[in-house]
Design a protein around this motif. Structure first.
Motif, PDB file in Angstrom:
ATOM      1  N   GLN A 135      40.058  34.554  27.202  1.00 17.26           N
ATOM      2  CA  GLN A 135      39.271  35.746  26.698  1.00 17.26           C
ATOM      3  C   GLN A 135      40.142  36.908  26.992  1.00 17.26           C
ATOM      4  O   GLN A 135      40.710  37.326  26.284  1.00 17.26           O
ATOM      5  CB  GLN A 135      37.992  35.503  27.074  1.00 17.26           C
TER       6      GLN A 135
ATOM      7  N   TYR B 192      43.134  38.116  31.517  1.00 23.92           N
ATOM      8  CA  TYR B 192      43.917  38.797  32.690  1.00 23.92           C
ATOM      9  C   TYR B 192      43.986  38.072  33.908  1.00 23.92           C
ATOM     10  O   TYR B 192      44.922  38.044  34.386  1.00 23.92           O
ATOM     11  CB  TYR B 192      42.803  39.948  33.095  1.00 23.92           C
TER      12      TYR B 192
ATOM     13  N   CYS C  62      37.608  33.970  37.184  1.00 24.26           N
ATOM     14  CA  CYS C  62      37.530  34.401  35.748  1.00 24.26           C
ATOM     15  C   CYS C  62      36.247  35.081  35.738  1.00 24.26           C
ATOM     16  O   CYS C  62      35.299  34.472  35.573  1.00 24.26           O
ATOM     17  CB  CYS C  62      37.724  33.302  34.785  1.00 24.26           C
TER      18      CYS C  62
ATOM     19  N   CYS D 159      35.312  36.511  32.872  1.00 29.03           N
ATOM     20  CA  CYS D 159      34.903  36.208  31.574  1.00 29.03           C
ATOM     21  C   CYS D 159      34.164  34.767  31.468  1.00 29.03           C
ATOM     22  O   CYS D 159      33.673  34.504  30.506  1.00 29.03           O
ATOM     23  CB  CYS D 159      36.274  36.122  30.399  1.00 29.03           C
TER      24      CYS D 159
ATOM     25  N   GLN E 253      44.455  34.867  33.427  1.00 33.46           N
ATOM     26  CA  GLN E 253      44.978  33.424  33.136  1.00 33.46           C
ATOM     27  C   GLN E 253      46.263  33.246  33.483  1.00 33.46           C
ATOM     28  O   GLN E 253      46.726  31.898  33.679  1.00 33.46           O
ATOM     29  CB  GLN E 253      44.814  33.176  31.589  1.00 33.46           C
TER      30      GLN E 253
HETATM   31  S1  FES Z   1      39.990  35.645  30.739  1.00 32.31           S
HETATM   32 FE1  FES Z   1      38.966  37.573  31.279  1.00 32.31          FE
HETATM   33  S2  FES Z   1      38.878  37.255  33.665  1.00 32.31           S
HETATM   34 FE2  FES Z   1      39.534  35.067  32.879  1.00 32.31          FE
END
Ligand code: FES
Ligand code: FES
Lengths: 432, 757, 159
Positions: free
Chosen positions: C96, C99, C132, C134, C101
């Motif tokens: 997503q 950051y 994560c 997200c 990943q």
């Molecule tokens: S993809 Fe946004 S923090 Fe993991």
């Protein structure tokens, strides 16, 4: 501190003994013992510092006596007092010991200061609570005390009024302490033991008088006085376990090498043995790391010779569990939490790759089935600053439930200490 | 130019937004419409042709075609994980007839004229609005560009443009089979008169829209090459890290930096009114310098603020404050029947985006450059101009990818801070907040105190319903003119004033209770709906329980008319197998149903609660009707992620205050969900031809109530306060005294350790 | 001066011994794929490999990386498993905001190097140190399985 319980007992004793000892105690409270005792072998600063002027010696001795631990609030002004000692029946605050005349000890004479250290009595003649370790300091030589005073008086003065102690009746009745002092305070200066080496005697002075190790490590009797026969056999205070540090191989530090002991004292960490945390972390940080190598080795010499006491939990004897999660089985809650929040620093195998201080495998804290210190560290975190190198672990108490911390502690004790953890959620709740 | 956003005066004279409008657009959107004027997507005016002398064909603010055939799409909204780059690119590419693999995307520069989001009244990304406002507008832009390119080809071939087709950026004259790629047409197309309005495709001909497309930004995110704000490096740059006064509204009194300055690599110690920064050759030097500072704060008026006081004040305001009525129908007071009343308390929440707050600034006497990932680029330019005193045209904002937004980056105060520090040095500095600073200096989702009550008739149906929310308004500080005429914050009552249920007598109201001076409120993945759905859906569950009915059966009985609500309820309950099986002891299944942000959702969660109160999620099923789906792949991802975000908050997160400062510091005490705690999440999409609804926030909106309702089903404990206090979920005293096994539970052993799903 | 071996290349670096590897990589070497998320080993965003072992570079003094093979997200694609993991990440559409990943991929790669066919419990053990925000966890799990089995386990919406 256990002083709480102790003072409770103190009061009990008062009732019994008031009539018999009252008058006597009251009259002798301010006596300091024989003040003519000369500076004996073993006292003072190590030879390499002996040539230095009094301030340098005073600074060294103040560190060895760990004045800062109780008189400096973290982040606050040096020796300005205000450190809180929470007791079950109220709170004690350490006083300002800078040379400020109004709020510190600026107008104390040498005699006043010596009397405080030797007899536990302040300038006005009030008895001091034994949270102040005068029972150990009473053995300090007069010269050393005056060097400490000179050092304190050389520092910037800080205006910081003493915070009033917040103790309930009858614990706020200081006079009661005089009775306790009569019974348990031996106002004697340190005397080197003949037949022991110079290093041993120096170590004894450091351990018993300056460093006051016994205040934490020696079990206490019902009246909260140290049990003479069980010196350094371990005790619990402020929720932490001060381990058995006698030379017993199974229960104490008899199995440690000299080098390990020296490393632990000066760096706060030895692989497979432990990392100084909580109150011991503070001792290393504020005091022990500044001792000269000769003094550290003197301490080691002395500790080696402390009578073994097979008391308390044995140092890791179990077989650390299989640290690699068994594939295919469902992991327990403790393991889940460990891999999520802990393994990053401590590693799955407990080796602590990130910093040596994070090594868990086989340490004393994880070999204690009651996980006393382990739980404290998980709940409140741990900081240690040695050689200007801070190492720290954050606290997890706020975000994790009692059940989670119990499961986590048990998992750690099992896997890295080889013990069957015995914590329940209720145990953790009690330690918060 | 058509847009589903209607002119402002349509709504402006209504005392309250009509229910239909609210359901369709969400309160926040309606609020901004009240601003007036924001009825067009300005950048989509196809006559706005920028770069006339540019080597590229640039028919409007969004499309660039180069002579080499490259197609660049300029993204009016920022990518923070929600997939808008992909969705926006799909809308443009669909009508332009190029493949997603043929395009590159870039951020739009700050330019309110070109890139205004009419639903937010600013060049802003948030409120789950992007696809909702771009749906027509970006397709228009793509179609206009295609029209010009096709016409250029037709002119060259001297044929009727209607005989030409396009596929993957190549124009074909069908009768003769001649072809010309876009690249060769770029120059000529620039000379074609733009159309008034190019025709749009019939939805049945869509090549991209509605298909699960791969994201356009993935590849750089799996090999580390993609640059986030924190990753930008410019020549001569130094790194700074900051500590601001821990108490809100406090000031810097003095700093002793003697230790800090002696640390190798530390360059400067900079001060502003309420914060101090250490500049270093690298972050590590700066951080060590920061730790070595001895700072005295003037802790200000909030020095004694505590969470307890905070809630006590709100409770008082709830009793004695003056409510603003958002909606009143019938006679909600004095109805006859059994009355159920409850109080709910929801905490302050931090965002904790994975990328901590940062901004790289280079301030010169005559210009200022800022590199930052922001949801509000234009506001960043404003604040940089204000702090430097430079004219707006001297400010350049280089917007970057965002390592998470969630509403945090709708606030630009940190950019102002960075510029204030940057002014004091003559080289570029990258200001990086520590995680601790990020948590302690956030713009927090307000805390809420809700009193809600309903009167049930003999069948257990609610005949009257009153709901009073007390708390701070985000909108009031974010966009004051958007507040309703009577002082109502429409966001605050979204999903509270308009329920999916038919209740004849109802009042929904709000007592405004602002944060103390100095504390900043913030948007946070669905402020109004997230809070309201937690309260409303928990309370509906309470009513079902009081009526002695199954939560789903009860909801069916009291449902309103809207078929889309029933649609998601039917789908979710069927997929979850609601009522099909008996769950083991201390297992429970919970539901939440609502229509936030113009979408309709029903979420069902299964949990197990250990005897010691540890909650584990076993499974979640979501049914979503978000109108026409642009990219189902993104919808699924957003709902899954949104649920995890909401569960994290419900289970663990909550900001507390002590002595005026935030107590939480990092992920050790501001805990968020981890992979091993996450259950399988199924997302089922209801096919729909309605206009697109939002999907960025709705997952989070639904998460909390579905979870706490499941916990109620498992334990009989109704949680009215978040984050969840697991001590309330303990089976009995004995459970607490049970030694928690250090090893994996064996079959048949008491479940004293949590099982993994 | 110390010498670090990063992604197969030796680099001379002038940094204090106790400086965490993360900042050496990001601020001195200029490899910004490794991310800063918490600085206290709680989030995993800074995960790199040291001789193939996943470590949190934010708390790893650079001195302890001397003489070891450092692999970062920029170099992981050069390994067989790393490449497969990246492919699976793209196939499943995990990212997503992206950051976290880099760290996720580094942890996943280390897992598969050690356990080519991980169970759900193995995945939990290896991955729960990587946060994560997200909430991409469901797809991370699926992507690891896809990388392990080579069989596409598409998100249910990508048919
Ligand atoms: S993809 Fe946004 S923090 Fe993991
Ligand atoms: S930045 Fe290293 S674990 Fe979070």
């Amino acid at each position: 501190m256990k002083i709480g319980r102790a003072l409770g007992r103190v009061v009990g004793i008062v009732v019994l003994a008031a009539i018999i000892f009252g008058g006597y105690a009251f009259m002798t409270a301010s006596h300091t013992g024989d003040e003519r005792t000369a500076q004996t072998q073993g006292t003072g600063t190590p030879p390499d510092l002996a040539v230095k002027e009094v301030l340098a010696r005073g600074e060294y001795l103040a560190r060895a006596a760990d004045c800062a631990a109780c008189h400096t609030v973290p982040g606050g002004a040096d020796f300005a007092g205000g450190v809180a000692f929470k007791l079950p029946f109220g709170t004690l605050y350490s006083p300002n010991i800078t040379a400020d005349k109004a709020t510190g000890i600026g107008d104390w004479s040498d005699e006043d200061f010596v009397r405080a250290m030797h007899a536990g009595v302040d300038k006005e003649g009030h008895l001091l609570y034994p949270a102040f370790p005068y029972t150990s300091y009473t053995a300090l030589s007069r010269d050393d005390i005056l060097a400490i005073k000179a050092y304190l008086f050389s520092l910037p003065v800080v205006q910081s009024p003493a915070r009033a102690n917040d103790l309930s009746f009858p614990y706020n009745q200081r006079w009661a302490l005089s009775l306790w002092n009569v019974m348990f305070l031996k106002k004697e200066r340190f005397q080197p033991e003949h037949g022991k080496s110079e290093a041993w005697n120096r170590g004894a002075y450091l351990a018993t008088a300056l460093g006051h190790c016994s205040e934490c490590h020696t079990p206490r009797n019902a009246a909260f006085a140290m049990k003479d026969g069980e010196a350094l056999a371990g005790e619990e205070l402020q929720g932490w376990r001060a381990y058995n540090i006698t030379s017993d191989k199974t229960h104490g530090i008899g199995g440690w090498s000299d080098q390990e002991l020296a490393d632990y004292l000066s760096k706060g960490h030895v692989a497979g043995r432990g990392t100084a945390s909580g109150p011991m972390g503070e001792v290393v940080e504020h005091s022990l790391q500044y001792l000269t190598p000769s003094d550290i080795s003197a301490l080691v010499t002395y500790l080696r010779d402390v009578k073994p006491q097979p008391i308390g939990a044995p140092v890791s004897s179990g077989q650390p569990g299989n640290t690699v999660a068994a594939s295919g089985t469902e992991a327990g809650l403790g393991e889940e939490l460990f891999v999520g929040a802990c393994a990053s620093c401590h590693l799955d195998n407990g080796q602590g790759r990130q910093t040596d201080y994070a090594a868990l495998m086989g340490t004393r804290a994880v070999s204690d089935p009651h996980a006393t210190n382990l739980t404290q560290i998980i709940l409140h975190g741990s900081q240690l600053n040695v050689g200007h190198q801070p190492v720290s672990m954050p606290s997890f108490g706020q975000a994790y439930s009692d059940a989670e911390i119990a499961a986590l502690s048990n998992y750690i004790v099992k896997h890295f200490g080889g013990q069957q953890g015995a914590l329940s959620a209720a145990d953790v709740a009690a330690r918060r | 130019m058509t847009s589903f956003v209607r002119p402002a005066h349509d709504d402006a004279d209504l005392p309250n937004p009509s229910r239909r409008e609210l359901l369709k657009r969400g309160g926040l959107v309606v609020a901004f419409m009240w601003l007036g004027g924001a009825t067009r997507v300005l950048g989509l005016d196809n006559s706005t042709r920028i770069g006339e002398n540019h080597p590229l064909f640039a028919p409007n603010a969004f499309v660039r075609v180069g002579n080499d055939g490259s197609v660049q799409l300029v993204m009016p909204n920022v990518e923070m994980g929600q997939g808008v780059y992909t969705a926006q690119a799909m809308l443009l590419a669909e009508e332009l007839d190029v493949g997603l693999d043929q395009i590159t995307v870039e951020h739009a520069p700050p330019n309110r004229k070109l890139y205004l989001n009419p639903l937010l009244g600013d060049q802003a990304t948030g409120g789950s609005t992007t696809v909702r406002y771009c749906w027509t507008a970006l397709r228009d832009a793509g179609a206009a560009a295609r029209y010009m390119l096709v016409n250029a080809a037709a002119q060259r071939w001297k044929v009727d443009p209607s005989q030409c087709t396009v596929a993957r950026g190549v124009v074909t004259h069908a009768p003769t089979g001649r072809t010309l790629p876009y690249g060769e047409l770029a120059d000529a197309a620039a000379k074609v008169t733009p159309p008034e309005k190019a025709p749009l495709k019939d939805p049945k001909d869509f090549q991209l829209i509605g298909k699960p497309m791969r994201r356009v930004d993935s590849s750089g995110k799996v090999d580390g090459s993609l640059i986030f704000g924190l990753d930008v490096r410019v020549p001569g740059m130094k790194i700074a890290t900051v500590r601001a006064c821990p108490t809100f509204g406090g000031r810097l009194a003095s700093v002793d930096d003697s230790h800090a300055r002696s640390i190798p690599g530390v360059l400067r110690v900079l001060k502003i009114d309420n914060a101090v920064a250490v500049v270093g050759e690298h972050y590590w030097a700066a951080k060590q310098g920061l730790d070595a500072l001895v700072i005295q704060w003037d802790r200000g008026a909030n020095a004694h603020l505590s969470t307890e006081q905070f809630f006590a004040d709100m409770a008082h305001a709830s009793e004695h404050g003056k409510p603003i009525v958002a909606k009143e129908v019938g006679h909600p007071d004095g109805a006859k029947g059994k009355t159920i009343s409850s109080t709910y308390e929801l905490p302050l929440l931090a965002h904790a985006t994975m990328e901590p707050i940062n901004a790289l600034v280079h301030v010169r006497p005559d210009a200022c450059d800022v590199w930052v990932g922001s949801q509000v680029v234009a506001r960043c330019a404003d604040i940089a101009a204000k702090v430097t005193g430079l004219p707006p045209e001297s400010i350049t904002i280089h917007n970057q990818y965002l390592g998470g937004g969630f509403g945090r980056r709708l606030f630009e105060e940190s950019v102002g801070q960075a510029v204030a520090f940057g002014k004091q040095v003559d080289y570029p500095i990258k200001v990086v907040w520590t995680r601790e600073e990020d948590i302690a200096q956030d713009c927090y989702r307000p805390a809420y105190y809700d009193r809600i009550s309903a009167t049930l008739d003999d069948n257990g149906k609610p005949v009257a319903w009153t709901h009073r929310t007390t708390g701070a308004s985000v909108l009031a500080s974010f966009a004051p003119p958007a507040m309703g005429k009577n002082g109502l914050d429409p966001d605050l009552v979204e999903c509270a004033a308009d329920l999916p249920y038919a209740i004849p007598n109802l009042r929904s109201e709000w007592v405004r209770h602002d944060f103390p001076e100095g504390m900043r409120v913030g948007w946070w993945r669905g402020v109004g709906p997230t809070h309201n759905v937690m309260v409303v859906e928990s309370f509906v569950d309470e009513l079902a329980h009081a009526a002695g009915k199954d939560p789903v059966a009860y909801r069916r009985e009291i449902l309103g008319e809207d078929p889309r609500v029933r649609g998601v309820l039917d789908l979710a309950t069927e997929k979850a197998g609601w009522g099909k099986e008996t769950l083991p002891p201390r297992h429970g299944r919970g539901i939440a149903l609502a229509a936030p942000f113009g979408s309709y959702l029903c979420v069902i969660v299964d949990v197990e609660v250990s005897p010691q109160g540890v909650v584990s999620l076993k499974r979640a099923v979501a049914a979503v009707d978000c109108g026409i789906v642009v990219n189902p792949n993104t919808v699924e991802a957003q709902i899954q992620g949104g649920l995890v975000f909401g569960w994290s908050a419900a289970l663990y997160s909550g900001i507390t205050l002590k002595q005026g400062a935030v107590e939480q510091r990092n992920f050790n005490d501001y805990r968020v969900m981890r992979l091993n705690e996450t259950p399988p999440i199924e997302v089922h999409i209801v096919p729909s031809k309605e206009k697109p609804g939002g999907i960025g926030e709705p997952g989070t909106v639904m998460a909390m109530a579905a979870l706490t309702n499941a916990i109620f089903a498992a334990t009989g404990v109704r949680l009215r306060k978040l984050p969840i206090d697991t001590s309330l979920l303990v089976k009995d005293k004995g459970a607490l005294n049970e030694v928690l096994s250090a090893t994996a539970p064996v079959d048949g052993a008491p479940a004293n350790a949590r099982n993994l799903s | 001066m110390i010498v670090l071996t990063i992604n197969g290349q030796d680099r001379q670096i002038d940094a204090p011994d106790e400086m965490p590897l993360l900042w050496v990589l990001r601020d001195i070497v200029g490899l910004t794929g490794t991310k800063f998320g918490c600085g206290i080993a709680q989030c995993g965003a800074c995960t790199v490999h040291l001789d193939g072992q996943p470590v949190r570079s934010c708390v790893l003094p650079v001195a302890s990386a001397v003489g070891k093979k450092i692999t970062t997200i920029e170099g992981i694609g050069a390994t067989d498993i790393g490449k497969r993991v990246q492919q699976a990440w793209l196939g499943i559409e995990v990212v997503q905001c992206g950051y976290c990943q880099s760290g996720q991929i580094m942890s996943a790669t280390a897992l598969l190097a050690e356990k080519p066919s991980p169970t759900d419990a193995d995945i939990d053990t290896a991955m729960s140190g990587n946060l994560c925000r997200c909430g991409t966890y469901v797809r991370i799990r699926a992507a690891i399985k896809q990388a392990a089995t080579g069989q596409a386990t598409l998100p249910q919406t990508i048919a």
